[in-house]
Design a protein around this motif. Structure first.
Motif, PDB file in Angstrom:
ATOM      1  N   ASP A 245       0.833  -1.201   0.000  1.00  0.00           N
ATOM      2  CA  ASP A 245       0.000   0.000   0.000  1.00  0.00           C
ATOM      3  C   ASP A 245       0.869   1.254   0.000  1.00  0.00           C
ATOM      4  O   ASP A 245       1.900   1.303   0.689  1.00  0.00           O
ATOM      5  CB  ASP A 245      -0.888   0.038   1.243  1.00  0.00           C
ATOM      6  CG  ASP A 245      -2.063  -0.920   1.166  1.00  0.00           C
ATOM      7  OD1 ASP A 245      -2.178  -1.637   0.153  1.00  0.00           O
ATOM      8  OD2 ASP A 245      -2.851  -0.961   2.136  1.00  0.00           O
TER       9      ASP A 245
ATOM     10  N   THR B  41      -1.428  13.616   3.828  1.00  0.00           N
ATOM     11  CA  THR B  41      -2.385  14.515   3.194  1.00  0.00           C
ATOM     12  C   THR B  41      -2.703  15.724   4.073  1.00  0.00           C
ATOM     13  O   THR B  41      -2.495  15.711   5.285  1.00  0.00           O
ATOM     14  CB  THR B  41      -3.716  13.789   2.896  1.00  0.00           C
ATOM     15  OG1 THR B  41      -4.426  13.575   4.124  1.00  0.00           O
ATOM     16  CG2 THR B  41      -3.471  12.456   2.225  1.00  0.00           C
TER      17      THR B  41
ATOM     18  N   LEU C 260     -10.483  12.691  -1.231  1.00  0.00           N
ATOM     19  CA  LEU C 260     -11.210  11.451  -0.953  1.00  0.00           C
ATOM     20  C   LEU C 260     -10.838  10.350  -1.935  1.00  0.00           C
ATOM     21  O   LEU C 260     -11.017   9.164  -1.643  1.00  0.00           O
ATOM     22  CB  LEU C 260     -12.721  11.701  -0.991  1.00  0.00           C
ATOM     23  CG  LEU C 260     -13.325  12.345   0.264  1.00  0.00           C
ATOM     24  CD1 LEU C 260     -14.801  12.663   0.036  1.00  0.00           C
ATOM     25  CD2 LEU C 260     -13.163  11.433   1.476  1.00  0.00           C
TER      26      LEU C 260
ATOM     27  N   LEU D 181      -8.061   9.293  -2.468  1.00  0.00           N
ATOM     28  CA  LEU D 181      -6.977   8.500  -1.886  1.00  0.00           C
ATOM     29  C   LEU D 181      -7.497   7.410  -0.955  1.00  0.00           C
ATOM     30  O   LEU D 181      -6.747   6.504  -0.589  1.00  0.00           O
ATOM     31  CB  LEU D 181      -6.021   9.411  -1.110  1.00  0.00           C
ATOM     32  CG  LEU D 181      -5.304  10.488  -1.933  1.00  0.00           C
ATOM     33  CD1 LEU D 181      -4.514  11.411  -1.013  1.00  0.00           C
ATOM     34  CD2 LEU D 181      -4.384   9.855  -2.968  1.00  0.00           C
ATOM     35  N   TRP D 182      -8.748   7.534  -0.550  1.00  0.00           N
ATOM     36  CA  TRP D 182      -9.318   6.515   0.340  1.00  0.00           C
ATOM     37  C   TRP D 182      -9.816   5.352  -0.521  1.00  0.00           C
ATOM     38  O   TRP D 182     -10.986   5.208  -0.803  1.00  0.00           O
ATOM     39  CB  TRP D 182     -10.436   7.117   1.177  1.00  0.00           C
ATOM     40  CG  TRP D 182      -9.933   7.637   2.489  1.00  0.00           C
ATOM     41  CD1 TRP D 182     -10.059   7.049   3.705  1.00  0.00           C
ATOM     42  CD2 TRP D 182      -9.201   8.839   2.716  1.00  0.00           C
ATOM     43  NE1 TRP D 182      -9.445   7.802   4.683  1.00  0.00           N
ATOM     44  CE2 TRP D 182      -8.909   8.909   4.109  1.00  0.00           C
ATOM     45  CE3 TRP D 182      -8.726   9.857   1.894  1.00  0.00           C
ATOM     46  CZ2 TRP D 182      -8.197   9.962   4.673  1.00  0.00           C
ATOM     47  CZ3 TRP D 182      -8.016  10.897   2.459  1.00  0.00           C
ATOM     48  CH2 TRP D 182      -7.759  10.946   3.820  1.00  0.00           C
ATOM     49  N   THR D 183      -8.872   4.542  -0.923  1.00  0.00           N
ATOM     50  CA  THR D 183      -9.169   3.434  -1.820  1.00  0.00           C
ATOM     51  C   THR D 183      -8.203   2.292  -1.548  1.00  0.00           C
ATOM     52  O   THR D 183      -7.185   2.476  -0.852  1.00  0.00           O
ATOM     53  CB  THR D 183      -9.059   3.891  -3.296  1.00  0.00           C
ATOM     54  OG1 THR D 183      -9.532   2.856  -4.153  1.00  0.00           O
ATOM     55  CG2 THR D 183      -7.621   4.234  -3.671  1.00  0.00           C
ATOM     56  N   GLU D 184      -8.498   1.151  -2.082  1.00  0.00           N
ATOM     57  CA  GLU D 184      -7.640  -0.009  -1.871  1.00  0.00           C
ATOM     58  C   GLU D 184      -6.241   0.256  -2.436  1.00  0.00           C
ATOM     59  O   GLU D 184      -6.082   0.816  -3.520  1.00  0.00           O
ATOM     60  CB  GLU D 184      -8.247  -1.231  -2.570  1.00  0.00           C
ATOM     61  CG  GLU D 184      -7.504  -2.533  -2.316  1.00  0.00           C
ATOM     62  CD  GLU D 184      -8.178  -3.726  -2.958  1.00  0.00           C
ATOM     63  OE1 GLU D 184      -7.580  -4.813  -2.924  1.00  0.00           O
ATOM     64  OE2 GLU D 184      -9.291  -3.557  -3.497  1.00  0.00           O
TER      65      GLU D 184
ATOM     66  N   GLY E  51      -2.722   4.099   1.739  1.00  0.00           N
ATOM     67  CA  GLY E  51      -2.896   4.355   3.163  1.00  0.00           C
ATOM     68  C   GLY E  51      -2.691   5.816   3.470  1.00  0.00           C
ATOM     69  O   GLY E  51      -1.579   6.218   3.841  1.00  0.00           O
ATOM     70  N   PRO E  52      -3.714   6.649   3.310  1.00  0.00           N
ATOM     71  CA  PRO E  52      -3.550   8.078   3.591  1.00  0.00           C
ATOM     72  C   PRO E  52      -3.514   8.350   5.092  1.00  0.00           C
ATOM     73  O   PRO E  52      -4.110   7.624   5.890  1.00  0.00           O
ATOM     74  CB  PRO E  52      -4.793   8.705   2.945  1.00  0.00           C
ATOM     75  CG  PRO E  52      -5.818   7.619   2.969  1.00  0.00           C
ATOM     76  CD  PRO E  52      -5.073   6.323   2.837  1.00  0.00           C
ATOM     77  N   ARG E  53      -2.798   9.397   5.473  1.00  0.00           N
ATOM     78  CA  ARG E  53      -2.770   9.853   6.863  1.00  0.00           C
ATOM     79  C   ARG E  53      -2.569  11.357   6.882  1.00  0.00           C
ATOM     80  O   ARG E  53      -2.055  11.943   5.918  1.00  0.00           O
ATOM     81  CB  ARG E  53      -1.650   9.161   7.646  1.00  0.00           C
ATOM     82  CG  ARG E  53      -0.244   9.469   7.135  1.00  0.00           C
ATOM     83  CD  ARG E  53       0.796   9.075   8.163  1.00  0.00           C
ATOM     84  NE  ARG E  53       2.162   9.242   7.695  1.00  0.00           N
ATOM     85  CZ  ARG E  53       2.814  10.404   7.639  1.00  0.00           C
ATOM     86  NH1 ARG E  53       2.196  11.526   7.986  1.00  0.00           N
ATOM     87  NH2 ARG E  53       4.067  10.467   7.211  1.00  0.00           N
TER      88      ARG E  53
END
Length: 281
Positions: free
Chosen positions: A169, A174, A189, A191-194, A197-199
């Motif tokens: 991953d 962000t 948003l 980036l919120w996908t399989e 790993g956003p933080r």
């Protein structure tokens, strides 16, 4: 005033150590004595409770402004705190004079809370081109230096961003949602996908350093204040990384970027993150 880029190249060939000394001295004199020692009257809010400024920010920027202009006569300084006091001074980034772009304490919130995750950022640009940068984390005594076309070093050792390991991953730092428009929120948003790993990011300067070291795969930021990004953008570039704005163009320190934008360990990763941001937009 220095007009000839060759003159600046000569300066960089012989005086980068002097800039390093100025950065270290500013931290030693004005920042570290206040670390974990701040009194309430030394902390102020700028635009809100999450946008803080301290006496360390102000005093370190004052020291660097005097020292850097003395090192390079004819240059000007665009510092975060000076611009807050007089926004018109930001326009010097687009001018003809060599410009020092300074964030005296990047990660002021961390600094205020006694967290060592802050740094001092200095970049030198001329006519919109980033020429050199210094990223100094004084609580960790780490210094990263980048010179255009000469590579990047961390404590004297070469920096190589490398590429993410296949199948793992992507770790992406962000912007915090509180600092984004509705359109930027939608883009982030993506980036919120399989496989991603956003933080939330910490100090922008230290996130760029993490990318340049190959410890972080990419950033995705929604603001373009030059003092937060100039030093890190060049550091990532010189470590072999890449950066792209939502329009598909590289990030411009002079502004007018289509946001959000990404800086990544390599060009493929930058394009992948940009595709996710475009899909969310």
């Amino acid at each position: 005033m220095i007009q000839d880029i060759e003159t600046i190249d000569e300066f960089l060939a012989h005086r980068t150590a002097d800039v390093e000394e100025a950065v270290r001295t500013a931290a030693a004199m004005e920042i570290m004595p206040r670390f974990r020692q701040l009194a309430a009257h030394e902390i102020d809010e700028k635009t809100g409770p999450h946008d803080l400024v301290t006496d360390a920010d102000r005093k370190a920027e004052e020291y660097l402004t005097e020292a850097l202009v003395k090192l390079l006569p004819g240059s000007v300084v665009v510092g975060e705190e000076a611009v807050h006091a007089n926004p018109a001074t930001y326009e010097a980034i687009k001018g003809e004079a060599p410009v020092w772009i300074v964030d005296p304490v990047d990660g002021t919130r961390q600094f205020v809370h006694g967290d060592p995750g802050f740094c001092t950022l200095v970049a030198l640009a001329h006519r919109g081109v980033l020429l050199a940068s210094w990223t100094y984390a004084p609580a960790r005594d780490q210094l990263a230096v980048a010179v255009r076309g000469k590579g990047a070093l961390l404590d004297g050792e070469p920096l190589r961003a490398g590429s993410p390991a296949p199948g793992r991953d992507l770790e992406v730092a962000t912007s915090h949602p509180d600092y984004t428009t509705d359109d930027q929120k939608r883009a982030l948003l993506g980036l919120w996908t399989e496989g991603v790993g956003p933080r939330a990011c910490g100090s922008a300067g230290l996130e760029y350093l993490a990318v340049a070291r190959g410890e972080l795969d990419a950033t995705a930021f929604s603001w373009e204040a030059a003092w937060d990004h100039a030093a890190g953008i060049l550091l990532v570039e010189e470590a072999g990384g890449a950066h792209l704005t939502l329009s598909g163009e590289p990030f411009r320190t002079t502004g007018g970027n289509t946001l959000p934008f990404t800086a990544a360990r390599d060009a493929d990763t930058a394009r992948r993150v940009l595709g996710l941001l475009s899909g969310g937009a």
